[in-house]
Write a protein that holds these residues in place. Structure first.
Motif, PDB file in Angstrom:
ATOM      1  N   LYS A 105      -3.650   3.265  -1.722  1.00 48.86           N
ATOM      2  CA  LYS A 105      -2.260   3.615  -1.442  1.00 48.86           C
ATOM      3  C   LYS A 105      -2.193   4.727  -0.388  1.00 48.86           C
ATOM      4  CE  LYS A 105      -0.242   1.004  -4.627  1.00 48.86           C
ATOM      5  NZ  LYS A 105       0.739  -0.075  -4.307  1.00 48.86           N
ATOM      6  N   CYS A 111       0.812  -1.222   0.000  1.00 46.67           N
ATOM      7  CA  CYS A 111       0.000   0.000   0.000  1.00 46.67           C
ATOM      8  C   CYS A 111       0.845   1.272   0.000  1.00 46.67           C
ATOM      9  CB  CYS A 111      -0.938   0.002   1.200  1.00 46.67           C
ATOM     10  SG  CYS A 111      -2.040  -1.427   1.256  1.00 46.67           S
ATOM     11  N   ASP A 149       4.289   3.241  -2.248  1.00 49.30           N
ATOM     12  CA  ASP A 149       5.106   3.204  -3.462  1.00 49.30           C
ATOM     13  C   ASP A 149       6.149   4.312  -3.391  1.00 49.30           C
ATOM     14  OD1 ASP A 149       3.763   5.595  -4.144  1.00 49.30           O
ATOM     15  OD2 ASP A 149       2.266   4.503  -5.320  1.00 49.30           O
ATOM     16  N   TYR A 200      -5.864   6.483   1.036  1.00 48.03           N
ATOM     17  CA  TYR A 200      -5.907   5.019   1.006  1.00 48.03           C
ATOM     18  C   TYR A 200      -7.317   4.518   0.683  1.00 48.03           C
ATOM     19  CZ  TYR A 200      -6.040   0.251   2.807  1.00 48.03           C
ATOM     20  OH  TYR A 200      -6.234  -1.094   2.949  1.00 48.03           O
TER      21      TYR A 200
END
Length: 352
Positions: free
Chosen positions: A198, A12, A14, A193
């Motif tokens: 994310k 979740c 990057d 999220y």
């Protein structure tokens, strides 16, 4: 029950996820770790001096009974029929001795790098508190955080803060606390999220208050070089939970916030009931709030408790000398404003 660890967190985040580090914590902890502290005790009448590790070693840790070196010395004097010493017979001076500054700054850099390496992320900023804090103006018998006025500040704290600002993407926030800005970003990351799957921010802090709001957080507290909470936590907008750990009340989410409404926060000098001679322990707060099944139930038990404590409201001498009178609801909301971590820049929420 335990903290809300999020085992699947790596899926979740990057390369765009920004690590937001509590710079106030980093500066204080590493500056404090780079110095030794002792006390120098001087007998007023004779001028004789002696050094101790701390006040506990000198006179013990009890409020009414002497211990430590002073108790041992008095026992010897009693046998010799000499007058006994009191704490008031001595002057105590705190002594701070710092190691070279580069050790402190190197420790800060190493801590940041180890955090980033553990998370596998590169983008980061450090958040630090600046001037003013709206909570300082709120009425109370004891001013917000005034309990820290006599606390020694590390000698290299200013240098540590400047280092973070100049070399580690430091952001200084005024009028609110660094914790508030971190919680605002934490709430934004939670909302992102929900929309995208994310997290665009991860908060790095071991401040318990961060767990009272929806957030994605990594507690970087370490003992003997080992992380106590290696897995980040995800606090959602649900009711949360409470648990007891060696008699201490722990928790997260809405229940934890409501427990602070009952217990206050002694580390910040927030005491909703103690100034008025009321005793209410952590176990009692746990028993009161943990059984609640909804946020509405949590709020209701808090309201009922305040009504029981203060059926006629409160009256007190404010920290600035003014005489203050508040209704039960006003006092309850005043405590809420102290413990509530802001979740947006224009957050005007109240207990009501």
């Amino acid at each position: 029950m335990s903290y809300p660890y999020f085992e699947n967190w790596k899926n979740c985040v990057d390369e765009n996820t920004v690590v937001l580090i509590d710079g106030d914590q980093s500066a204080y902890v590493l500056a404090a770790a780079n110095e030794s502290r002792t006390i120098e005790v001087t007998h007023k009448q004779t001028g004789r001096k002696k050094e101790f590790k701390n006040r506990t070693e000198f006179y013990g840790n009890k409020k009414t009974t002497l211990g430590g070196w002073l108790a041992d010395t008095n026992l010897q004097r009693e046998i010799k029929n000499l007058s006994l010493f009191t704490k008031e017979d001595f002057d105590i001076v705190d002594v701070q001795t710092a190691e070279p500054l580069e050790y402190c700054l190197g420790g800060i850099k190493q801590k940041i790098n180890s955090t980033l390496n553990h998370l596998g992320l590169e983008n980061y900023k450090c958040i630090l508190g600046g001037k003013n804090n709206f909570r300082l103006n709120l009425p109370a018998p004891q001013q917000y955080k005034s309990n820290r006025n006599d606390t020694l500040r590390p000698l290299q704290l200013k240098d540590a803060r400047e280092y973070l600002i100049k070399h580690h993407n430091g952001i200084v926030v005024d009028n609110i606390e660094a914790d508030d800005l971190l919680s605002i970003y934490g709430r934004a990351s939670y909302e992102n999220y929900l929309k995208t799957g994310k997290f665009n921010y991860i908060i790095v802090s071991f401040d318990k208050d961060q767990l009272s709001v929806p957030t994605f957080i990594f507690n970087n507290f370490a003992e003997a070089g080992k992380l106590k909470h290696p897995v980040p936590m995800f606090v959602d907008n649900g009711i949360g939970g409470l648990f007891l750990e060696k008699g201490k009340l722990k928790g997260y989410g809405f229940k934890f916030k409501m427990s602070q409404m009952i217990r206050g926060d002694t580390s910040d000098g927030i005491t909703p009931y103690q100034p008025f001679g009321i005793k209410f322990g952590e176990t009692s707060a746990y028993k009161l709030i943990e059984p609640c099944k909804t946020k509405q139930e949590c709020l209701q038990v808090v309201v009922d408790q305040y009504k029981e404590w203060f059926p006629e409201g409160v009256k007190f001498t404010n920290w600035d000398g003014q005489e203050i009178s508040m209704t039960t609801g006003q006092w309850m909301n005043n405590i809420y404003r102290m413990i509530h971590m802001l979740q947006s820049k224009n957050d005007k929420s109240s207990i009501f």
